[in-house]
Design an enzyme around this catalytic site. Structure first.
Site, PDB file in Angstrom:
ATOM      1  CE  LYS A  40      -0.457   0.099   5.048  1.00 19.77           C
ATOM      2  NZ  LYS A  40      -1.377   0.202   6.192  1.00 19.77           N
ATOM      3  NE  ARG A 136      -6.314   1.226  12.431  1.00 19.17           N
ATOM      4  CZ  ARG A 136      -5.202   1.092  11.702  1.00 19.17           C
ATOM      5  NH1 ARG A 136      -4.481   2.153  11.384  1.00 19.17           N
ATOM      6  NH2 ARG A 136      -4.805  -0.093  11.285  1.00 19.17           N
ATOM      7  CE1 TYR A 263      11.331  32.458   0.157  1.00 15.50           C
ATOM      8  CE2 TYR A 263      11.762  30.087   0.101  1.00 15.50           C
ATOM      9  CZ  TYR A 263      11.335  31.251  -0.526  1.00 15.50           C
ATOM     10  OH  TYR A 263      10.927  31.216  -1.837  1.00 15.50           O
ATOM     11  CG  MET A 310       7.872  23.797  -3.247  1.00 19.64           C
ATOM     12  SD  MET A 310       6.671  24.700  -4.240  1.00 19.64           S
ATOM     13  CE  MET A 310       5.714  25.517  -2.966  1.00 19.64           C
TER      14      MET A 310
END
Length: 367
Positions: A40, A136, A263, A310
């Protein structure tokens, strides 16, 4: 997100290491136990299709999170059983039938909804989920389990399996683990009809509680060569980390004393310093909290200075290096290693998350 093939940042995946890790676990459990590989979340960031195609001869089936992940494997010609571990809505039953996907059924409410919606469960293979203490999805009593299995069979479903999931199998304190195991074992013993496949063991319980393995195991993080406990428990036998993350210097410059970097100007050089820039950032999964961590350049640990952007990070170098010099973010240099677990420790998280956060923008290269 399209892979950025034309920059030097890449995740290298060693498929043979994944194969060897599966073999290592299989060598330590009973030979009659079924092996399900958990692929998964894009095989924990490794690439679900490539991993599944490579290991298909070695395993008995696969586990994924949802219908779409299962369809992806079927479209890649994966023929082994595929178990959807998560809850699906009843209107997805027809897709499960079309793609021969095994559904997890976790409640009587789900079955009632399916019946009300006139969904056809005939010949659909299902596994019943038991909530033994995770909180769950899953049934929470023997009575509910018996009723659900009976009603599913009456509706024409093939009830092939029943399973639970342990919350603390990767912890030194085994109290909660034993509580869940006892609950599940007692429930299985009391079933009016016990499905042929009974499974509770994830990676952690397969490693540290192999005596509790029933007749199938679900192997997740262990097949990718990482310790499910992080650093809490020692591995009982060696595993091979299967993913490395590398980039390269795209600019090197000497900044004078007192220069700020990044930054927010959060870093100021204390002297004249060589600063290198790498084309990787938080959009790639190298998160902002990695400022102050290290990468490997020429077998030396170089700190990340300034905020993670980023698309780029900046590192302090001991000297000038040519553009294109290899940089290791996860993996081995000559004598130095940075693991996904090391990265997780810096972030205050787990190695699973480190791998899963690597975005599709980072190409996967298979070896």
């Amino acid at each position: 997100m399209i892979p950025s093939l034309h920059r030097p940042t890449v995740a290298k995946v060693d498929l043979s290491a994944i194969w060897d890790n599966i073999k290592s676990v299989q060598d330590h459990i009973r030979s009659d136990v079924l092996t399900y590989a958990v692929v998964k979340a894009n095989a924990y960031g490794h690439g679900a299709v490539a991993v599944s195609c490579h290991i298909q001869p070695l395993v008995d089936g696969f586990c994924v999170s949802n219908i779409d992940e299962g369809i992806e494997l079927r479209q890649a010609h994966i023929d082994k059983p595929i178990l959807i571990l998560g809850a699906v809505m009843p209107d997805e039953i027809s897709l499960a039938r079309d793609y021969r996907l095994t559904l997890t059924v976790a409640s009587l409410d789900w079955l009632k909804m399916a019946v009300r919606s006139e969904c056809d469960l005939t010949d659909v293979t299902v596994h019943v989920k038991v909530d033994s203490g995770m909180g769950r999805i899953g049934v929470r009593s023997l009575e509910e389990a018996n009723q659900l299995i009976s009603d599913l069979r009456f509706a024409g479903a093939v009830v092939e399996g029943i399973f639970t999931h342990f919350a603390t199998a990767d912890e030194a304190d085994t109290g909660k683990f034993q509580e869940q195991l006892d609950f599940f074992t007692k429930l299985i013993e009391g079933l009016d009809y016990c499905p042929p496949i009974v499974h509770s063991s994830n990676s952690a319980s397969s490693l540290w509680h192999e005596e509790t393995v029933m007749n199938a195991v679900r192997l997740g993080i262990v097949i990718y060569g990482l310790n499910p406990s992080g650093q809490e428990l020692e591995l009982p036998y060696p595993l091979k980390p299967s993913l490395s993350l590398e980039s390269a210097l795209v600019q090197v410059k000497k900044l004078p004393k007192g220069s700020t970097v990044g930054y927010g100007a959060t870093y100021t050089s204390s002297q004249a310093e060589w600063i290198g820039t790498l084309p990787i950032g938080y959009a790639d999964g190298w998160t902002r909290d990695m400022q102050g961590f290290e990468v490997l350049v020429d077998d030396q640990r170089c700190p990340i200075v300034g905020r993670v952007s980023m698309d780029q990070i900046t590192i302090r170098l001991p000297k000038a290096y040519p553009l294109g010099t290899r940089v290791v973010l996860i993996g081995h240099s000559k004598t130095q290693t940075i693991s996904a677990t090391d990265v997780a420790q810096k972030r205050g998280t787990i190695n699973y998350e480190v791998l899963c956060l690597l975005s599709d923008r980072v190409p996967r290269q298979y070896e």
